[in-house]
Design a protein around this motif. Structure first.
Motif, PDB file in Angstrom:
ATOM      1  N   ARG A  67       0.830  -1.201   0.000  1.00 42.84           N
ATOM      2  CA  ARG A  67       0.000   0.000   0.000  1.00 42.84           C
ATOM      3  C   ARG A  67       0.871   1.260   0.000  1.00 42.84           C
ATOM      4  O   ARG A  67       0.604   2.213  -0.734  1.00 42.84           O
ATOM      5  CB  ARG A  67      -0.917  -0.019   1.230  1.00 42.84           C
ATOM      6  CG  ARG A  67      -1.724   1.225   1.450  1.00 42.84           C
ATOM      7  CD  ARG A  67      -2.916   1.315   0.541  1.00 42.84           C
ATOM      8  NE  ARG A  67      -3.609   2.574   0.731  1.00 42.84           N
ATOM      9  CZ  ARG A  67      -4.651   2.971   0.029  1.00 42.84           C
ATOM     10  NH1 ARG A  67      -5.126   2.184  -0.914  1.00 42.84           N
ATOM     11  NH2 ARG A  67      -5.227   4.129   0.243  1.00 42.84           N
ATOM     12  N   GLN A  68       1.933   1.257   0.803  1.00 45.01           N
ATOM     13  CA  GLN A  68       2.818   2.422   0.856  1.00 45.01           C
ATOM     14  C   GLN A  68       3.545   2.615  -0.461  1.00 45.01           C
ATOM     15  O   GLN A  68       3.749   3.750  -0.902  1.00 45.01           O
ATOM     16  CB  GLN A  68       3.825   2.275   1.993  1.00 45.01           C
ATOM     17  CG  GLN A  68       4.623   3.547   2.278  1.00 45.01           C
ATOM     18  CD  GLN A  68       3.727   4.708   2.664  1.00 45.01           C
ATOM     19  OE1 GLN A  68       2.919   4.589   3.586  1.00 45.01           O
ATOM     20  NE2 GLN A  68       3.842   5.832   1.975  1.00 45.01           N
ATOM     21  N   TRP A  69       3.915   1.512  -1.104  1.00 44.38           N
ATOM     22  CA  TRP A  69       4.578   1.613  -2.403  1.00 44.38           C
ATOM     23  C   TRP A  69       3.663   2.316  -3.398  1.00 44.38           C
ATOM     24  O   TRP A  69       4.107   3.184  -4.156  1.00 44.38           O
ATOM     25  CB  TRP A  69       4.954   0.218  -2.901  1.00 44.38           C
ATOM     26  CG  TRP A  69       5.739   0.229  -4.182  1.00 44.38           C
ATOM     27  CD1 TRP A  69       7.089   0.267  -4.321  1.00 44.38           C
ATOM     28  CD2 TRP A  69       5.207   0.212  -5.521  1.00 44.38           C
ATOM     29  NE1 TRP A  69       7.434   0.284  -5.653  1.00 44.38           N
ATOM     30  CE2 TRP A  69       6.295   0.241  -6.408  1.00 44.38           C
ATOM     31  CE3 TRP A  69       3.914   0.169  -6.037  1.00 44.38           C
ATOM     32  CZ2 TRP A  69       6.140   0.230  -7.792  1.00 44.38           C
ATOM     33  CZ3 TRP A  69       3.752   0.166  -7.422  1.00 44.38           C
ATOM     34  CH2 TRP A  69       4.852   0.191  -8.284  1.00 44.38           C
ATOM     35  N   VAL A  70       2.390   1.937  -3.414  1.00 42.61           N
ATOM     36  CA  VAL A  70       1.431   2.563  -4.321  1.00 42.61           C
ATOM     37  C   VAL A  70       1.301   4.051  -4.022  1.00 42.61           C
ATOM     38  O   VAL A  70       1.319   4.888  -4.937  1.00 42.61           O
ATOM     39  CB  VAL A  70       0.053   1.873  -4.219  1.00 42.61           C
ATOM     40  CG1 VAL A  70      -1.019   2.688  -4.946  1.00 42.61           C
ATOM     41  CG2 VAL A  70       0.114   0.468  -4.797  1.00 42.61           C
ATOM     42  N   GLU A  71       1.180   4.402  -2.746  1.00 42.87           N
ATOM     43  CA  GLU A  71       1.035   5.810  -2.377  1.00 42.87           C
ATOM     44  C   GLU A  71       2.281   6.604  -2.746  1.00 42.87           C
ATOM     45  O   GLU A  71       2.190   7.739  -3.224  1.00 42.87           O
ATOM     46  CB  GLU A  71       0.729   5.933  -0.885  1.00 42.87           C
ATOM     47  CG  GLU A  71      -0.620   5.380  -0.478  1.00 42.87           C
ATOM     48  CD  GLU A  71      -1.762   6.048  -1.225  1.00 42.87           C
ATOM     49  OE1 GLU A  71      -1.831   7.294  -1.239  1.00 42.87           O
ATOM     50  OE2 GLU A  71      -2.589   5.322  -1.813  1.00 42.87           O
ATOM     51  N   ASP A  72       3.448   6.025  -2.517  1.00 46.89           N
ATOM     52  CA  ASP A  72       4.691   6.729  -2.845  1.00 46.89           C
ATOM     53  C   ASP A  72       4.816   6.964  -4.340  1.00 46.89           C
ATOM     54  O   ASP A  72       5.223   8.056  -4.773  1.00 46.89           O
ATOM     55  CB  ASP A  72       5.900   5.927  -2.350  1.00 46.89           C
ATOM     56  CG  ASP A  72       6.043   5.933  -0.835  1.00 46.89           C
ATOM     57  OD1 ASP A  72       5.383   6.771  -0.175  1.00 46.89           O
ATOM     58  OD2 ASP A  72       6.805   5.096  -0.306  1.00 46.89           O
ATOM     59  N   ARG A  73       4.469   5.961  -5.148  1.00 46.41           N
ATOM     60  CA  ARG A  73       4.559   6.145  -6.594  1.00 46.41           C
ATOM     61  C   ARG A  73       3.500   7.132  -7.081  1.00 46.41           C
ATOM     62  O   ARG A  73       3.754   7.919  -8.002  1.00 46.41           O
ATOM     63  CB  ARG A  73       4.384   4.802  -7.324  1.00 46.41           C
ATOM     64  CG  ARG A  73       5.396   3.736  -6.980  1.00 46.41           C
ATOM     65  CD  ARG A  73       6.826   4.195  -7.026  1.00 46.41           C
ATOM     66  NE  ARG A  73       7.313   4.490  -8.376  1.00 46.41           N
ATOM     67  CZ  ARG A  73       8.562   4.839  -8.653  1.00 46.41           C
ATOM     68  NH1 ARG A  73       9.445   4.942  -7.672  1.00 46.41           N
ATOM     69  NH2 ARG A  73       8.928   5.096  -9.884  1.00 46.41           N
ATOM     70  N   THR A  74       2.330   7.103  -6.466  1.00 47.91           N
ATOM     71  CA  THR A  74       1.291   8.071  -6.819  1.00 47.91           C
ATOM     72  C   THR A  74       1.771   9.483  -6.536  1.00 47.91           C
ATOM     73  O   THR A  74       1.614  10.392  -7.365  1.00 47.91           O
ATOM     74  CB  THR A  74       0.000   7.781  -6.043  1.00 47.91           C
ATOM     75  OG1 THR A  74      -0.453   6.450  -6.337  1.00 47.91           O
ATOM     76  CG2 THR A  74      -1.096   8.769  -6.412  1.00 47.91           C
ATOM     77  N   ASP A  75       2.361   9.694  -5.360  1.00 52.94           N
ATOM     78  CA  ASP A  75       2.905  11.012  -5.013  1.00 52.94           C
ATOM     79  C   ASP A  75       3.975  11.432  -6.012  1.00 52.94           C
ATOM     80  O   ASP A  75       4.032  12.589  -6.440  1.00 52.94           O
ATOM     81  CB  ASP A  75       3.507  10.985  -3.612  1.00 52.94           C
ATOM     82  CG  ASP A  75       2.470  10.881  -2.517  1.00 52.94           C
ATOM     83  OD1 ASP A  75       1.280  11.095  -2.800  1.00 52.94           O
ATOM     84  OD2 ASP A  75       2.857  10.592  -1.363  1.00 52.94           O
ATOM     85  N   LEU A  76       4.813  10.483  -6.372  1.00 54.95           N
ATOM     86  CA  LEU A  76       5.944  10.791  -7.243  1.00 54.95           C
ATOM     87  C   LEU A  76       5.485  11.265  -8.613  1.00 54.95           C
ATOM     88  O   LEU A  76       5.980  12.281  -9.134  1.00 54.95           O
ATOM     89  CB  LEU A  76       6.823   9.547  -7.388  1.00 54.95           C
ATOM     90  CG  LEU A  76       8.133   9.736  -8.154  1.00 54.95           C
ATOM     91  CD1 LEU A  76       9.077  10.644  -7.402  1.00 54.95           C
ATOM     92  CD2 LEU A  76       8.789   8.378  -8.406  1.00 54.95           C
ATOM     93  N   VAL A  77       4.524  10.557  -9.211  1.00 51.71           N
ATOM     94  CA  VAL A  77       4.119  10.930 -10.565  1.00 51.71           C
ATOM     95  C   VAL A  77       3.136  12.097 -10.575  1.00 51.71           C
ATOM     96  O   VAL A  77       2.855  12.656 -11.631  1.00 51.71           O
ATOM     97  CB  VAL A  77       3.544   9.725 -11.342  1.00 51.71           C
ATOM     98  CG1 VAL A  77       4.609   8.653 -11.509  1.00 51.71           C
ATOM     99  CG2 VAL A  77       2.300   9.166 -10.675  1.00 51.71           C
ATOM    100  N   ALA A  78       2.597  12.477  -9.395  1.00 50.24           N
ATOM    101  CA  ALA A  78       1.743  13.666  -9.315  1.00 50.24           C
ATOM    102  C   ALA A  78       2.548  14.936  -9.111  1.00 50.24           C
ATOM    103  O   ALA A  78       2.079  16.037  -9.431  1.00 50.24           O
ATOM    104  CB  ALA A  78       0.735  13.510  -8.173  1.00 50.24           C
ATOM    105  N   ALA A  79       3.745  14.806  -8.564  1.00 51.58           N
ATOM    106  CA  ALA A  79       4.529  15.978  -8.175  1.00 51.58           C
ATOM    107  C   ALA A  79       4.887  16.932  -9.319  1.00 51.58           C
ATOM    108  O   ALA A  79       4.962  18.145  -9.089  1.00 51.58           O
ATOM    109  CB  ALA A  79       5.806  15.524  -7.453  1.00 51.58           C
TER     110      ALA A  79
END
Length: 295
Positions: free
Chosen positions: A246-258
Protein backbone atom coordinates in the motif's frame (compact mmCIF):
# COMPACT_ATOMS: atom_id res chain seq x y z
CA UNK A 1 15.70 9.02 -4.77
CA UNK A 2 16.88 7.49 -8.01
CA UNK A 3 17.70 9.54 -11.08
CA UNK A 4 14.25 8.63 -12.45
CA UNK A 5 12.63 9.77 -9.22
CA UNK A 6 14.27 13.19 -9.41
CA UNK A 7 13.29 13.62 -13.05
CA UNK A 8 9.71 12.62 -12.31
CA UNK A 9 9.20 14.66 -9.14
CA UNK A 10 10.58 17.94 -10.45
CA UNK A 11 11.45 20.79 -8.09
CA UNK A 12 8.90 20.04 -5.35
CA UNK A 13 9.08 17.21 -2.84
CA UNK A 14 6.27 14.71 -3.48
CA UNK A 15 5.16 14.97 0.15
CA UNK A 16 4.56 18.72 -0.21
CA UNK A 17 2.69 18.23 -3.49
CA UNK A 18 0.54 15.62 -1.75
CA UNK A 19 -0.23 18.05 1.07
CA UNK A 20 -1.26 20.70 -1.46
CA UNK A 21 -3.55 18.24 -3.23
CA UNK A 22 -5.09 16.82 -0.07
CA UNK A 23 -5.71 20.26 1.47
CA UNK A 24 -7.46 21.58 -1.64
CA UNK A 25 -9.30 18.40 -2.62
CA UNK A 26 -12.55 19.19 -0.70
CA UNK A 27 -13.07 22.22 -2.96
CA UNK A 28 -13.39 19.89 -5.92
CA UNK A 29 -14.59 16.74 -4.17
CA UNK A 30 -17.75 18.32 -2.81
CA UNK A 31 -19.31 18.05 -6.28
CA UNK A 32 -19.91 14.33 -5.68
CA UNK A 33 -22.04 14.96 -2.60
CA UNK A 34 -23.90 18.26 -2.85
CA UNK A 35 -27.65 18.50 -3.54
CA UNK A 36 -26.94 21.16 -6.15
CA UNK A 37 -25.46 18.40 -8.32
CA UNK A 38 -28.08 15.75 -7.52
CA UNK A 39 -30.93 18.09 -8.34
CA UNK A 40 -29.47 19.38 -11.58
CA UNK A 41 -28.61 15.93 -12.89
CA UNK A 42 -32.12 14.75 -12.04
CA UNK A 43 -33.56 17.75 -13.92
CA UNK A 44 -31.68 16.55 -17.00
CA UNK A 45 -33.31 13.16 -16.55
CA UNK A 46 -30.22 11.37 -15.23
CA UNK A 47 -31.23 8.82 -12.61
CA UNK A 48 -29.38 6.97 -9.87
CA UNK A 49 -25.61 6.94 -10.55
CA UNK A 50 -25.87 8.30 -14.08
CA UNK A 51 -25.03 11.80 -12.93
CA UNK A 52 -21.79 10.72 -11.31
CA UNK A 53 -20.49 8.56 -14.13
CA UNK A 54 -21.68 10.82 -16.94
CA UNK A 55 -20.41 14.05 -15.37
CA UNK A 56 -16.87 12.70 -14.90
CA UNK A 57 -16.76 10.86 -18.21
CA UNK A 58 -18.44 13.56 -20.33
CA UNK A 59 -15.07 15.07 -21.23
CA UNK A 60 -14.48 11.94 -23.35
CA UNK A 61 -17.68 12.51 -25.31
CA UNK A 62 -20.36 9.79 -25.58
CA UNK A 63 -18.04 6.86 -24.91
CA UNK A 64 -19.11 3.32 -24.10
CA UNK A 65 -19.13 1.73 -20.68
CA UNK A 66 -15.79 -0.01 -21.19
CA UNK A 67 -13.91 3.30 -21.33
CA UNK A 68 -15.46 4.36 -18.03
CA UNK A 69 -14.81 0.97 -16.44
CA UNK A 70 -11.15 1.19 -17.47
CA UNK A 71 -10.49 4.75 -16.37
CA UNK A 72 -12.56 4.79 -13.16
CA UNK A 73 -10.92 1.45 -12.24
CA UNK A 74 -12.56 0.28 -9.02
CA UNK A 75 -16.30 0.37 -9.74
CA UNK A 76 -18.30 -2.77 -10.36
CA UNK A 77 -18.61 -2.94 -14.16
CA UNK A 78 -22.32 -3.76 -13.81
CA UNK A 79 -22.85 -0.45 -12.00
CA UNK A 80 -21.16 1.44 -14.83
CA UNK A 81 -23.09 -0.42 -17.52
CA UNK A 82 -26.36 0.51 -15.82
CA UNK A 83 -25.49 4.18 -16.37
CA UNK A 84 -23.37 4.31 -19.53
CA UNK A 85 -24.13 4.65 -22.43
CA UNK A 86 -27.78 5.18 -21.44
CA UNK A 87 -26.91 8.58 -19.99
CA UNK A 88 -25.88 9.91 -23.42
CA UNK A 89 -29.33 9.10 -24.81
CA UNK A 90 -30.83 11.32 -22.11
CA UNK A 91 -28.42 14.27 -22.14
CA UNK A 92 -25.53 15.30 -24.36
CA UNK A 93 -22.05 15.40 -22.78
CA UNK A 94 -21.77 19.18 -23.29
CA UNK A 95 -25.06 19.71 -21.45
CA UNK A 96 -23.90 17.50 -18.59
CA UNK A 97 -20.59 19.36 -18.33
CA UNK A 98 -22.40 22.70 -18.25
CA UNK A 99 -24.75 21.38 -15.57
CA UNK A 100 -21.85 20.13 -13.47
CA UNK A 101 -20.16 23.52 -13.60
CA UNK A 102 -23.42 25.24 -12.66
CA UNK A 103 -23.73 22.88 -9.68
CA UNK A 104 -20.17 23.64 -8.57
CA UNK A 105 -20.91 27.36 -8.87
CA UNK A 106 -24.05 27.15 -6.77
CA UNK A 107 -22.47 24.95 -4.10
CA UNK A 108 -19.36 27.10 -3.73
CA UNK A 109 -21.46 30.26 -3.55
CA UNK A 110 -23.46 28.67 -0.75
CA UNK A 111 -20.34 27.59 1.12
CA UNK A 112 -18.11 30.61 0.67
CA UNK A 113 -20.47 33.56 0.68
CA UNK A 114 -19.92 36.78 -1.26
CA UNK A 115 -16.96 38.05 0.77
CA UNK A 116 -14.77 34.98 0.33
CA UNK A 117 -15.82 34.60 -3.31
CA UNK A 118 -14.73 38.15 -4.08
CA UNK A 119 -11.58 38.06 -1.95
CA UNK A 120 -8.01 38.50 -3.10
CA UNK A 121 -7.27 35.15 -1.45
CA UNK A 122 -9.73 33.36 -3.76
CA UNK A 123 -8.17 34.97 -6.81
CA UNK A 124 -4.66 34.10 -5.62
CA UNK A 125 -5.60 30.49 -4.87
CA UNK A 126 -7.21 30.18 -8.30
CA UNK A 127 -4.09 31.53 -9.96
CA UNK A 128 -1.78 29.13 -8.15
CA UNK A 129 -3.97 26.11 -8.83
CA UNK A 130 -4.34 27.05 -12.49
CA UNK A 131 -0.58 27.33 -12.90
CA UNK A 132 -0.19 23.83 -11.50
CA UNK A 133 -3.00 22.44 -13.65
CA UNK A 134 -1.62 24.01 -16.81
CA UNK A 135 1.81 22.64 -15.95
CA UNK A 136 0.22 19.21 -15.54
CA UNK A 137 -1.10 19.54 -19.09
CA UNK A 138 2.48 19.24 -20.30
CA UNK A 139 2.47 15.65 -19.01
CA UNK A 140 -0.65 13.96 -20.48
CA UNK A 141 1.06 10.68 -21.32
CA UNK A 142 -0.77 7.69 -19.83
CA UNK A 143 -3.42 9.90 -18.23
CA UNK A 144 -6.58 9.54 -20.34
CA UNK A 145 -9.16 10.98 -17.93
CA UNK A 146 -6.94 13.93 -17.14
CA UNK A 147 -6.09 14.55 -20.79
CA UNK A 148 -9.75 14.60 -21.81
CA UNK A 149 -10.66 16.94 -18.96
CA UNK A 150 -7.73 19.26 -19.70
CA UNK A 151 -9.20 19.96 -23.15
CA UNK A 152 -12.30 21.57 -21.62
CA UNK A 153 -12.52 25.40 -21.65
CA UNK A 154 -11.57 27.33 -18.54
CA UNK A 155 -14.33 29.19 -16.69
CA UNK A 156 -13.89 32.88 -15.91
CA UNK A 157 -14.80 33.48 -12.27
CA UNK A 158 -12.00 32.84 -9.74
CA UNK A 159 -13.90 30.29 -7.64
CA UNK A 160 -14.73 28.31 -10.77
CA UNK A 161 -11.18 28.61 -12.07
CA UNK A 162 -10.08 27.16 -8.73
CA UNK A 163 -12.64 24.36 -8.92
CA UNK A 164 -11.72 23.46 -12.49
CA UNK A 165 -8.00 23.54 -11.74
CA UNK A 166 -8.50 21.21 -8.79
CA UNK A 167 -10.63 18.94 -10.96
CA UNK A 168 -7.70 18.64 -13.35
CA UNK A 169 -5.22 18.03 -10.55
CA UNK A 170 -7.48 15.34 -9.09
CA UNK A 171 -7.71 13.49 -12.40
CA UNK A 172 -3.97 13.92 -13.01
CA UNK A 173 -3.22 12.30 -9.68
CA UNK A 174 -5.95 9.70 -10.13
CA UNK A 175 -4.64 8.46 -13.46
CA UNK A 176 -1.20 8.08 -11.91
CA UNK A 177 -2.71 6.20 -8.98
CA UNK A 178 -4.40 3.74 -11.32
CA UNK A 179 -1.08 3.17 -13.09
CA UNK A 180 0.60 2.39 -9.77
CA UNK A 181 -2.20 0.01 -8.78
CA UNK A 182 -1.91 -1.85 -12.08
CA UNK A 183 1.73 -2.57 -11.34
CA UNK A 184 0.73 -4.41 -8.15
CA UNK A 185 -1.51 -6.75 -10.11
CA UNK A 186 -4.48 -6.04 -7.83
CA UNK A 187 -7.98 -5.68 -9.25
CA UNK A 188 -10.23 -2.70 -8.57
CA UNK A 189 -12.16 -4.40 -5.78
CA UNK A 190 -8.96 -5.73 -4.21
CA UNK A 191 -7.52 -2.23 -4.16
CA UNK A 192 -10.69 -1.02 -2.45
CA UNK A 193 -10.46 -3.74 0.21
CA UNK A 194 -6.86 -2.78 0.91
CA UNK A 195 -7.92 0.86 1.17
CA UNK A 196 -10.63 -0.12 3.64
CA UNK A 197 -8.10 -2.12 5.64
CA UNK A 198 -6.17 1.08 6.38
CA UNK A 199 -9.14 2.20 8.47
CA UNK A 200 -9.38 5.59 6.77
CA UNK A 201 -12.73 4.96 5.07
CA UNK A 202 -15.33 2.46 6.31
CA UNK A 203 -15.41 -0.71 4.25
CA UNK A 204 -19.18 -0.51 3.89
CA UNK A 205 -18.97 2.96 2.33
CA UNK A 206 -16.40 1.82 -0.23
CA UNK A 207 -18.27 -1.39 -1.02
CA UNK A 208 -21.66 0.27 -1.39
CA UNK A 209 -20.61 3.33 -3.38
CA UNK A 210 -18.61 1.22 -5.85
CA UNK A 211 -21.47 -1.23 -6.34
CA UNK A 212 -19.90 -4.46 -5.06
CA UNK A 213 -21.99 -7.13 -3.34
CA UNK A 214 -21.10 -8.49 0.08
CA UNK A 215 -20.22 -11.83 -1.51
CA UNK A 216 -17.88 -10.19 -4.03
CA UNK A 217 -16.26 -8.16 -1.27
CA UNK A 218 -15.77 -11.23 0.94
CA UNK A 219 -14.19 -13.11 -1.96
CA UNK A 220 -11.68 -10.30 -2.45
CA UNK A 221 -10.92 -10.30 1.29
CA UNK A 222 -10.25 -14.05 1.19
CA UNK A 223 -7.96 -13.68 -1.82
CA UNK A 224 -5.93 -10.91 -0.17
CA UNK A 225 -5.62 -13.00 2.98
CA UNK A 226 -4.37 -15.97 0.97
CA UNK A 227 -1.80 -13.68 -0.65
CA UNK A 228 -0.58 -12.56 2.77
CA UNK A 229 -1.77 -8.96 2.49
CA UNK A 230 -4.55 -9.03 5.09
CA UNK A 231 -4.69 -10.29 8.66
CA UNK A 232 -7.45 -12.65 9.76
CA UNK A 233 -10.37 -11.20 11.72
CA UNK A 234 -13.80 -9.65 11.38
CA UNK A 235 -12.29 -6.27 10.52
CA UNK A 236 -9.39 -7.09 8.18
CA UNK A 237 -6.20 -5.14 8.70
CA UNK A 238 -3.13 -4.98 6.49
CA UNK A 239 -0.24 -7.28 7.25
CA UNK A 240 3.29 -5.92 7.15
CA UNK A 241 3.47 -7.05 3.52
CA UNK A 242 0.13 -5.38 2.80
CA UNK A 243 1.23 -2.13 4.40
CA UNK A 244 4.43 -2.18 2.35
CA UNK A 245 2.50 -2.70 -0.88
CA UNK A 246 0.00 0.00 0.00
CA UNK A 247 2.82 2.42 0.86
CA UNK A 248 4.58 1.61 -2.40
CA UNK A 249 1.43 2.56 -4.32
CA UNK A 250 1.03 5.81 -2.38
CA UNK A 251 4.69 6.73 -2.84
CA UNK A 252 4.56 6.14 -6.59
CA UNK A 253 1.29 8.07 -6.82
CA UNK A 254 2.91 11.01 -5.01
CA UNK A 255 5.94 10.79 -7.24
CA UNK A 256 4.12 10.93 -10.56
CA UNK A 257 1.74 13.67 -9.32
CA UNK A 258 4.53 15.98 -8.17
CA UNK A 259 5.50 17.41 -11.61
CA UNK A 260 2.23 19.36 -11.72
CA UNK A 261 3.31 21.35 -8.67
CA UNK A 262 6.96 21.91 -9.63
CA UNK A 263 6.07 25.17 -11.36
CA UNK A 264 4.91 26.59 -7.99
CA UNK A 265 8.05 25.67 -6.08
CA UNK A 266 8.01 25.09 -2.34
CA UNK A 267 6.83 28.63 -1.58
CA UNK A 268 3.93 28.47 -4.03
CA UNK A 269 2.82 25.06 -2.79
CA UNK A 270 2.96 26.24 0.80
CA UNK A 271 0.92 29.30 -0.09
CA UNK A 272 -1.64 27.16 -1.92
CA UNK A 273 -1.95 24.97 1.17
CA UNK A 274 -2.59 28.07 3.29
CA UNK A 275 -5.18 29.59 0.97
CA UNK A 276 -6.93 26.38 -0.03
CA UNK A 277 -7.09 25.32 3.60
CA UNK A 278 -9.32 28.29 4.39
CA UNK A 279 -11.63 27.62 1.46
CA UNK A 280 -11.77 23.89 2.18
CA UNK A 281 -12.71 24.73 5.77
CA UNK A 282 -15.62 26.82 4.50
CA UNK A 283 -16.70 23.91 2.28
CA UNK A 284 -16.63 21.51 5.22
CA UNK A 285 -18.37 23.93 7.58
CA UNK A 286 -21.20 24.34 5.07
CA UNK A 287 -21.78 20.58 5.05
CA UNK A 288 -20.82 20.10 1.42
CA UNK A 289 -18.97 16.85 2.17
CA UNK A 290 -21.86 14.73 3.42
CA UNK A 291 -20.73 11.27 2.35
CA UNK A 292 -24.22 9.83 2.97
CA UNK A 293 -25.21 11.67 -0.23
CA UNK A 294 -22.68 10.03 -2.52
CA UNK A 295 -23.72 10.36 -6.14
Amino acid sequence: MTELDHRTAGAVEPALARTAWRTAEPIHGMIYFVPEAHQRYAALGLRDRMGYFASRAAAFGPVGAETVIATFFNFNPALVRAAIPAAWRIAAPDDILRTRLEAADAALRRACGPDLLASAEMTEAAGLARRAAESASEHPEGRPLFAATSALPWPDEPHLVLWHALTLLREFRGDGHVAALLLTGRSGIEALVMHAATGRVPAEVLRRTRGWSTAEWDTAVDLLRSDGLLEAGDEPALTETGRAQRQWVEDRTDLVAAPAYAVLGDAGCTRLVELAGRISHAVAEAGLLNVSKVI
